[in-house]
Design an enzyme around this catalytic site. Structure first.
Site, PDB file in Angstrom:
ATOM      1  N   CYS A  53      -3.184  33.603   9.126  1.00 29.61           N
ATOM      2  CA  CYS A  53      -3.019  34.231  10.433  1.00 29.61           C
ATOM      3  C   CYS A  53      -2.759  33.202  11.520  1.00 29.61           C
ATOM      4  O   CYS A  53      -3.620  32.924  12.359  1.00 29.61           O
ATOM      5  CB  CYS A  53      -4.254  35.067  10.761  1.00 29.61           C
ATOM      6  SG  CYS A  53      -4.590  36.226   9.443  1.00 29.61           S
ATOM      7  N   GLU A  54      -1.597  32.570  11.474  1.00 30.02           N
ATOM      8  CA  GLU A  54      -1.150  31.572  12.449  1.00 30.02           C
ATOM      9  C   GLU A  54       0.368  31.630  12.444  1.00 30.02           C
ATOM     10  O   GLU A  54       0.974  31.620  11.377  1.00 30.02           O
ATOM     11  CB  GLU A  54      -1.515  30.142  12.003  1.00 30.02           C
ATOM     12  CG  GLU A  54      -2.971  29.806  11.889  1.00 30.02           C
ATOM     13  CD  GLU A  54      -3.614  29.467  13.219  1.00 30.02           C
ATOM     14  OE1 GLU A  54      -2.879  29.261  14.218  1.00 30.02           O
ATOM     15  OE2 GLU A  54      -4.857  29.440  13.264  1.00 30.02           O
ATOM     16  N   GLU A  95       0.821  -1.217   0.000  1.00 27.11           N
ATOM     17  CA  GLU A  95       0.000   0.000   0.000  1.00 27.11           C
ATOM     18  C   GLU A  95       0.852   1.263   0.000  1.00 27.11           C
ATOM     19  O   GLU A  95       0.748   2.081   0.915  1.00 27.11           O
ATOM     20  CB  GLU A  95      -0.891   0.013   1.257  1.00 27.11           C
ATOM     21  CG  GLU A  95      -1.697  -1.231   1.485  1.00 27.11           C
ATOM     22  CD  GLU A  95      -2.328  -1.287   2.898  1.00 27.11           C
ATOM     23  OE1 GLU A  95      -2.004  -0.429   3.750  1.00 27.11           O
ATOM     24  OE2 GLU A  95      -3.141  -2.193   3.125  1.00 27.11           O
ATOM     25  N   PRO A  96       1.724   1.454  -0.986  1.00 23.27           N
ATOM     26  CA  PRO A  96       2.560   2.663  -0.952  1.00 23.27           C
ATOM     27  C   PRO A  96       1.764   3.921  -1.305  1.00 23.27           C
ATOM     28  O   PRO A  96       0.899   3.886  -2.182  1.00 23.27           O
ATOM     29  CB  PRO A  96       3.613   2.384  -2.031  1.00 23.27           C
ATOM     30  CG  PRO A  96       2.960   1.445  -2.984  1.00 23.27           C
ATOM     31  CD  PRO A  96       1.983   0.633  -2.183  1.00 23.27           C
ATOM     32  N   GLY A  97       2.029   4.991  -0.619  1.00 28.93           N
ATOM     33  CA  GLY A  97       1.388   6.271  -0.921  1.00 28.93           C
ATOM     34  C   GLY A  97       2.450   7.294  -1.302  1.00 28.93           C
ATOM     35  O   GLY A  97       2.738   7.541  -2.474  1.00 28.93           O
ATOM     36  N   TYR A 144       0.549  14.243   0.443  1.00 26.60           N
ATOM     37  CA  TYR A 144       0.059  14.848   1.684  1.00 26.60           C
ATOM     38  C   TYR A 144       0.150  16.371   1.676  1.00 26.60           C
ATOM     39  O   TYR A 144       0.447  16.992   2.693  1.00 26.60           O
ATOM     40  CB  TYR A 144       0.796  14.246   2.899  1.00 26.60           C
ATOM     41  CG  TYR A 144       0.639  12.743   2.970  1.00 26.60           C
ATOM     42  CD1 TYR A 144      -0.604  12.174   3.250  1.00 26.60           C
ATOM     43  CD2 TYR A 144       1.701  11.886   2.698  1.00 26.60           C
ATOM     44  CE1 TYR A 144      -0.772  10.790   3.274  1.00 26.60           C
ATOM     45  CE2 TYR A 144       1.542  10.505   2.714  1.00 26.60           C
ATOM     46  CZ  TYR A 144       0.303   9.958   3.002  1.00 26.60           C
ATOM     47  OH  TYR A 144       0.141   8.600   3.022  1.00 26.60           O
TER      48      TYR A 144
HETATM   49  C1  LIG Z   1      -1.345   6.186   4.940  1.00 24.81           C
HETATM   50  C2  LIG Z   1      -1.384   4.718   4.769  1.00 24.81           C
HETATM   51  C3  LIG Z   1      -0.611   4.108   3.795  1.00 24.81           C
HETATM   52  C4  LIG Z   1       0.390   4.861   2.935  1.00 24.81           C
HETATM   53  O1  LIG Z   1       1.444   5.350   3.686  1.00 24.81           O
HETATM   54  P1  LIG Z   1       2.676   6.067   2.926  1.00 24.81           P
HETATM   55  O2  LIG Z   1       3.584   6.422   4.021  1.00 24.81           O
HETATM   56  O3  LIG Z   1       2.122   7.245   2.236  1.00 24.81           O
HETATM   57  O4  LIG Z   1       3.250   5.060   1.998  1.00 24.81           O
HETATM   58  C5  LIG Z   1      -0.748   2.750   3.605  1.00 24.81           C
HETATM   59  N1  LIG Z   1      -1.609   2.021   4.361  1.00 24.81           N
HETATM   60  C6  LIG Z   1      -2.360   2.576   5.322  1.00 24.81           C
HETATM   61  C7  LIG Z   1      -3.290   1.739   6.103  1.00 24.81           C
HETATM   62  C8  LIG Z   1      -2.286   3.943   5.558  1.00 24.81           C
HETATM   63  O5  LIG Z   1      -3.015   4.494   6.518  1.00 24.81           O
END
Ligand SMILES: *Cc1c(COP(=O)(O)O)cnc(C)c1O
Length: 429
Positions: A355-356, A285-287, A383
């Site tokens: 304004c922070e 699950e890479p983001g 992000y």
């Molecule tokens: C956010 C998240 C990801 C992705 O994380 P990255 O650091 O962006 O790779 C994968 N799995 C789950 C469950 C998440 O909450």
């Protein structure tokens, strides 16, 4: 002239002559056409990052599920769906985005600690591949919803391997005391319960230990702990079809040196092979690592405020566009679109108009600046836009995807009318 070494981890961001380009497109041209702040992403960079995972997992029964909360813009989802990517979603809204982008529900997995009954129904109806269940209570509710819907929900249980990812506390998720996942000790008990429920079908196990992980050690440890669990669950007579290792691989923001996906994965696969799990279906699950270094945010210098103690450079991007510095004290590189030699360099606090006091983009940056200059905030693909807000009634920025010499608007700039539409009109007093 600045060299490529000044732009850590971003092979597609470079100076041609004295102009900063993303792939073959001069960023100043895009700023002129679409205004600032403006997010610009490189298609080649996203596809190269995905190809790294595909190479690392080549020959295996594996599915990459992009954790789309990192950047959920349709243009990016379409690109990844077309490249064969699946998706890891955390809300019903994200499921709608996947469907709108042409993604296949059979390649969607659903994570998150707070799925509602409505979201469960929606995902069952769409026919997603798997629910990553995060608590015993959620298991019971999902079972009820599935029975009421006349279906069986495919489930994986997110376990907490209790491994320290050695990253920022706000993005550590796999330690005891985290709100995510099920405690290691409760795992077999929870699987027994899941297997006994008529509305559920156990298909997998998953974990996600944290984000912006820059060492391989935590992954190797988590793999061992996961495989131990799979052995215990299967000894209890519950077969596990797939093992999902989550995401979390870091990117180079400021000289960070995370392992590359195509060198990390062969090491993890060697572990799987050694323990007889090499032929299992694998999910990841890479983001951040797919999109983070593919994007920049172009911003204009509005005002310079030199002072006794600090010099402030006020830009038109703010914490509502780039929330990571305020949220995680995160670092983003900042470079000029056109380096100056006619002004001495000074040390600046680069801040936004919100304004922070927390609205800062970069501390103590050495830059030669004049007002009106354009800057690129680097590593802004993950992000940033997906966390953008309307704080201070600021409209969200526009987004452009470039490929070679071509540039395409994938999201127009949000207007005040977009914001007011939800608060005005028929039905409002
Ligand atoms: C956010 C998240 C990801 C992705 O994380 P990255 O650091 O962006 O790779 C994968 N799995 C789950 C469950 C998440 O909450």
């Amino acid at each position: 002239m600045m060299s490529i070494e000044n732009l850590p981890g971003q092979p597609h961001v470079h100076y041609q002559g004295d102009r900063l380009h993303l792939e073959q497109v001069p960023l100043a041209t895009l700023a002129e056409q679409y205004g600032t702040p403006l997010f610009v992403y490189s298609q080649a960079s996203i596809l190269a990052a995905l190809a790294g995972y595909q190479r690392g997992l080549a020959g295996r029964h594996a599915l990459v599920c992009y954790a789309m909360k990192a950047n959920s813009s349709l243009g990016i989802l379409r690109l990844l769906a077309a490249a064969g990517c699946g998706f890891d979603i955390v809300s019903g809204g994200e499921l709608e985005r996947v469907l709108a982008a042409g993604g296949e529900p059979a390649r969607v997995i659903f994570s998150g600690v707070g799925k509602t009954r409505g979201e469960m129904r929606q995902a069952l109806k769409a026919g997603i591949a798997c629910f990553n269940v995060e608590s015993e209570a959620e298991l019971e509710v999902l079972n009820e919803v599935a029975i009421a819907t006349g279906t069986r929900a495919p489930v994986s249980i997110r376990v907490n391997p209790n491994v320290d990812p050695m990253t920022h506390p706000y993005i550590s998720t796999g330690l005891k005391g985290s709100k995510f996942g099920i405690a290691h000790e409760r795992t077999v008990h929870t699987y027994r319960r899941a297997a006994s429920l008529a509305g559920l079908r156990v298909v997998g196990i998953d974990c996600h230990i944290g984000s912006q992980i820059t060492q391989e050690g935590p992954y190797l440890d988590a793999t061992d702990r996961m495989l131990d669990l799979v052995e215990s669950i299967e000894s209890a007579g519950i077969p596990i079809e797939h093992i999902d290792f989550g995401g979390g691989l870091g990117i180079n923001y400021n000289g960070d040196r995370p392992p590359e996906a195509d060198t990390l994965w062969p090491k993890l696969l060697a572990k799987l092979d050694a323990r007889g799990f090499g032929q299992r279906r694998l999910l990841i699950e890479p983001g951040r690592s797919l999109v983070g270094n593919a994007g920049v945010c172009v911003t204009e210098v509005l005002y310079l405020k030199p002072g006794d103690q600090k010099n402030f450079c006020v830009v038109d991007a703010a914490m509502n566009d780039l929330p990571r510095p305020a949220m995680y004290q995160a670092y983003h590189g900042i470079v000029p679109l056109r380096p100056r030699s006619d002004t001495a360099s000074s040390v600046w606090e680069v801040v936004g108009p919100v304004c922070e006091s927390g609205d800062w983009i970069g501390h103590e940056r050495s830059l030669s600046l004049r007002s009106g200059d354009l800057l690129a905030v680097l590593s802004a693909g993950a992000y940033c836009m997906s966390m953008a807000s309307n704080y201070n009634s600021r409209g969200r920025a526009a987004e452009v995807l470039v490929s070679g010499t071509a540039a395409r608007l994938i999201r127009r700039r949000e207007t005040i009318h977009d914001q007011l539409a939800a608060e005005q009109g028929p039905g409002f007093a």
